[in-house]
Design a protein around this motif. Structure first.
Motif, PDB file in Angstrom:
ATOM      1  N   UNK A 150       0.792  -1.234   0.000  1.00 29.67           N
ATOM      2  CA  UNK A 150       0.000   0.000   0.000  1.00 29.67           C
ATOM      3  C   UNK A 150       0.823   1.282   0.000  1.00 29.67           C
ATOM      4  N   UNK A 151       2.138   1.172  -0.244  1.00 26.44           N
ATOM      5  CA  UNK A 151       2.923   2.409  -0.394  1.00 26.44           C
ATOM      6  C   UNK A 151       2.539   3.113  -1.690  1.00 26.44           C
ATOM      7  N   UNK A 152       2.115   2.312  -2.664  1.00 24.59           N
ATOM      8  CA  UNK A 152       1.584   2.881  -3.912  1.00 24.59           C
ATOM      9  C   UNK A 152       0.219   2.244  -4.132  1.00 24.59           C
ATOM     10  N   UNK A 153      -0.642   2.945  -4.837  1.00 25.54           N
ATOM     11  CA  UNK A 153      -1.943   2.339  -5.156  1.00 25.54           C
ATOM     12  C   UNK A 153      -1.786   1.495  -6.423  1.00 25.54           C
ATOM     13  N   UNK A 154      -2.623   0.488  -6.597  1.00 25.87           N
ATOM     14  CA  UNK A 154      -2.604  -0.217  -7.879  1.00 25.87           C
ATOM     15  C   UNK A 154      -3.301   0.677  -8.906  1.00 25.87           C
ATOM     16  N   UNK A 155      -2.517   1.399  -9.708  1.00 28.10           N
ATOM     17  CA  UNK A 155      -3.110   2.438 -10.566  1.00 28.10           C
ATOM     18  C   UNK A 155      -3.644   1.926 -11.886  1.00 28.10           C
ATOM     19  N   UNK A 156      -3.455   0.615 -12.170  1.00 28.49           N
ATOM     20  CA  UNK A 156      -3.723   0.129 -13.523  1.00 28.49           C
ATOM     21  C   UNK A 156      -5.163  -0.283 -13.795  1.00 28.49           C
ATOM     22  N   UNK A 157      -5.523  -0.200 -15.059  1.00 28.47           N
ATOM     23  CA  UNK A 157      -6.785  -0.733 -15.567  1.00 28.47           C
ATOM     24  C   UNK A 157      -6.422  -1.518 -16.826  1.00 28.47           C
TER      25      UNK A 157
END
Ligand code: BGC
Length: 784
Positions: free
Chosen positions: A481-488
């Motif tokens: 959770x240090x980065x969000x999963x930004x992908x689609x």
């Protein structure tokens, strides 16, 4: 750019000489105009030592996420940043033109090179490619759109004839290139190996001049793919300026003779020399102030940020993000030896590689007891012992993270995937771990869709793609959770490959592939046919939640503005991709149920709201009318669907759009998803052509075709063996994928490629004589 620098050399022969490279990577100097250096691309700079194809042995450079992973970011701004970093690295390595981006459409998920391409959708592909080009060229380095056009498979790519109807060609396969050309003005374009409706791309005046230059306004240099030149004289007349790599001037005599006999015009030659000289000028006039020293640490950090932004949370029951503490079992060799790029010409020698296992250990060290079991070997095979170790680790753990996906030998330039499954070894380990511990996260590393029959069993499923050299660290950023999963997803994951209409004709025969599925590719098929994908186009979860409110669709005629409020209703920062699809409610021709016509990614802090606006123009409502040779909007009702994926529609509105009266023709309607001969012939406007006969042999017969004549049967193994040995011999420890790529390439190469890659030895004249003998003997033996 309209000025053409006049050629500084005078004789025809001299001018012709300039139009093929001096070696694999350099053009010829033109008078006092310097030679250019070209290098692959697309997701890192591959600058091999002079004269080498050099796969796997290049000067180190940042290996950014592959195009499949970049595309999943749905973020043109980020791609522009990546492009600029690539441009800086190219300059620092004295590279003038970077051979990328590749933006061929993902017609079929098993395309071997899909990891190098963006999407199954042309709008998404085109916008992302344009962003990358803008970034590269902002640094004074030329980008190269490739492979133009309709190069959607690796099988037989060097000679296959793609039979495609004009409407599908325009709507699907050319649109991405059109958008990229119009939005980013690339300095170069690379023509593809294959034929389109009978004509080699290198010979296609229609593609290279009528469409690319005259319709879309491209004003740069067209070069051939490596060894893709069919008939150099025709190619010049068609608008293909530069033959790459250098073929030892093998074609020069033919070109000079063609001009002398009036088959082509001397002006064709001069024009191409002028374009090349203009390219050099363009490069030399580029920004001088760009820092030539690239910064490996900053670029690695960028690669890591982008990889996280392209990571797709396919499912999550709340186990992610991991909170740390307790016992964590990490299973799967990919955690320690990551897969982060595919094989072939795009393979970068990275500046460093970060694997997930050490990154996880470092990140969770203080709080969590991390254990590891490899689960499977390099080839993807497992054994009772490896499975038992994995199960023991999983059973003893509070949470398990399994790394699985496709081994390197599965994904490469030069051949397509044989199936969409994971290796049996991976499936067995995943299922055994799931049986042992349901609190399991599965992380996938692969360059394209895979079949996942167990997809609803893990607590969370993450698509990590081939995410470049920092991909391992980026996955950890997302897991904790240090980065969000930004992908689609920029492509649909089918339940099974046989659902797809393109599968009936993929990869087709050795000489021909017929695109009978027409425009029913990817979500255009799933949504129209009502056959759900396992994970639809555009899909991807988040660690926060969003509310979508207050859709407005305003406008006049064929210009519409779509606006909607998106609010982050959760506790964490996160991004959402607003996707706008359009449906023609009363079309007179069969159209896909919905098509992506706009998108925007928004980043929102907890509680923040953004009003997202997307403008739609005439093309958002148009189909390509092949009879009229133009785009056509039919007046009437259109539905605007605003959603978080192709299936997850959050708001909709119906509007009236101005246009022409509906035509009465409905060519192609009422047919199943795979068109039969009559339907397809009606679309093509001619009978479906038969594949070329194998005999008599000619310059474009494949090495494999030699087996069809008695003498050829004796020569072929020798020839193929020598060529393969020579190619592999030039490489340092080729891996399994690279071996298979070269073996396949040799087998399926047109005979003319021997002349080109042999730098004129044998000459075309010798090849023609040999062919005469083979054909004569073949005919004689046939009569006996
Ligand atoms: C590939 C291109 C690449 C070129 C040079 C070809 O085989 O199709 O994408 O740029 O080789 O390596």
């Amino acid at each position: 750019m309209t000025t053409r620098t006049p050629p500084t050399t005078s004789t025809l022969a001299e001018q012709v000489r300039l139009l093929s490279g001096q070696d694999n990577w350099r053009t010829e100097p033109i008078g006092d105009v310097r030679a250019l250096v070209l290098a692959d691309g697309p997701h890192g700079v591959r600058r091999p030592s002079a004269g080498q194809l050099g796969i796997g042995e290049a000067v180190p450079a940042t290996c950014f996420p592959t195009a499949a992973s970049l595309a999943a970011t749905w973020d043109p701004d980020l791609l522009e940043e990546v492009g600029a970093a690539l441009g800086r690295e190219a300059r620092a390595r004295d590279v003038d033109v970077l051979l990328g981006p590749g933006l061929n459409l993902k017609r079929h998920p098993a395309g071997g090179r899909n990891f190098e391409y963006f999407s199954e959708d042309p709008l998404l592909s085109g916008r992302l490619a344009a962003a990358l080009v803008r970034g590269v060229q902002s640094q004074g380095v030329g980008a190269c759109l490739k492979h133009f056009a309709v190069n959607n498979q690796e099988s037989n790519r060097l000679i296959v004839d793609v039979v495609v109807d004009e409407r599908t060609l325009r709507e699907l396969y050319l649109s991405g290139f059109e958008i990229a050309v119009r939005e980013s003005a690339p300095w170069t374009v690379m023509c593809a190996y294959n034929r389109v409706n009978g004509v080699y791309c290198s010979d296609s005046r229609r593609l290279l001049t009528d469409v690319l230059r005259e319709e879309w306004g491209f004003d740069g240099v067209v070069m051939s793919d490596w060894g893709a030149t069919n008939d150099r004289a025709n190619a010049l007349a068609a608008g293909m300026d530069l033959e790459m790599p250098g073929s030892g001037k093998a074609f020069d005599d033919e070109v000079v003779a063609a001009v002398r006999r009036g088959r082509i015009d001397a002006a064709d030659v001069e024009r191409s020399v002028g374009r090349l000289a203009d390219l050099v000028r363009r490069l030399d006039e580029g920004p001088a102030e760009v820092a030539v020293a690239d910064d490996p640490d900053a670029h690695h950090a960028l690669a890591r940020r982008v990889a996280a932004a392209g990571t797709v949370l396919l499912t999550n029951d709340g186990l992610l993000p991991l909170t740390g503490g307790g016992r964590l079992a990490v299973v799967g060799r990919f955690a320690a030896e990551p897969r982060y790029q595919g094989a072939g010409s795009s393979q970068v020698t990275p500046t460093r590689v970060e694997a997930a296992l050490p990154a996880l250990r470092e990140r969770l060290d203080a709080t969590t007891d991390v254990t590891y079991a490899a689960g499977y070997d390099e080839a993807g095979d497992t054994s009772d012992t490896l499975v038992a170790e994995a199960v023991a680790a999983a059973t003893a753990a509070d949470v398990v993270v399994v790394f699985a996906g496709l081994p390197g030998a599965y994904e490469s330039e030069g051949f397509d995937r044989d199936h969409l499954g994971l290796p049996d070894g991976h499936t067995r380990v995943v299922e055994a771990v799931l049986d042992a511990n349901p609190r399991t996260v599965v992380v996938l590393s692969n360059g394209g869709p895979v079949e996942l029959p167990w997809a609803d069993r893990p607590a969370a499923l993450v698509e990590g793609y081939l995410a470049g050299q920092a991909g391992g660290a980026a996955i950890v950023d997302v897991l904790v959770g240090d980065a969000e999963p930004g992908g689609r997803l920029a492509e649909s994951f089918p339940v099974t490959v046989s659902d797809l209409p393109a599968d009936a004709n993929f990869p087709g025969g050795p000489k021909q592939v017929v695109y009978r599925e027409r425009w029913y590719v990817g979500y255009r098929f799933h949504e129209t046919a009502g056959v759900p994908a396992r994970f639809p186009f555009g899909h991807g979860g988040s660690y926060t939640t969003f509310a979508w409110n207050d859709l407005t669709v305003d406008g006049q005629g064929q210009h519409v503005r779509v606006e909607i409020d998106v609010t982050n209703t959760g506790e964490r920062a996160g991004s959402e991709v607003v996707q706008v699809y359009v449906r023609d409610v009363e079309a007179s021709v069969p159209r896909p149920d919905r098509e992506l016509r706009g998108f925007t990614k928004v980043h929102l802090a907890p509680g923040e709201t953004a009003r997202v606006g997307i403008d739609l123009g005439p093309r958002a409502f148009a189909f390509y009318d092949a009879d009229a040779g133009d785009w056509r909007v039919e007046a009437g009702a259109f539905e605007v669907l605003v959603g978080a994926s192709a299936t997850d529609v959050r708001a909709r509105a119906t509007i009236d759009v101005d246009g022409e009266p509906a035509s009465t023709s409905d060519v192609g309607s009422g047919s199943p998803w795979v068109a039969d001969d009559d339907t397809f012939a009606a679309l093509l406007g001619r009978p479906v052509p038969r594949p070329d006969p194998v005999l008599p042999l000619h310059r474009n017969s494949s090495v494999e075709d030699l087996l069809h004549t008695p003498l050829g049967r004796r020569v072929q193994p020798l020839l193929a063996g020598t060529a393969t040995r020579q190619m592999l011999g030039s490489l340092h420890q080729p891996d399994a994928a690279t071996r298979r790529m070269f073996e396949t390439m040799v087998r399926t190469s047109p005979l003319r490629a021997m002349v080109l890659f042999g730098r004129g030895r044998p000459s075309f004249r010798s090849l023609d004589r040999v062919l005469q003998v083979l054909n004569l003997r073949g005919a004689r033996d046939g009569r006996r």
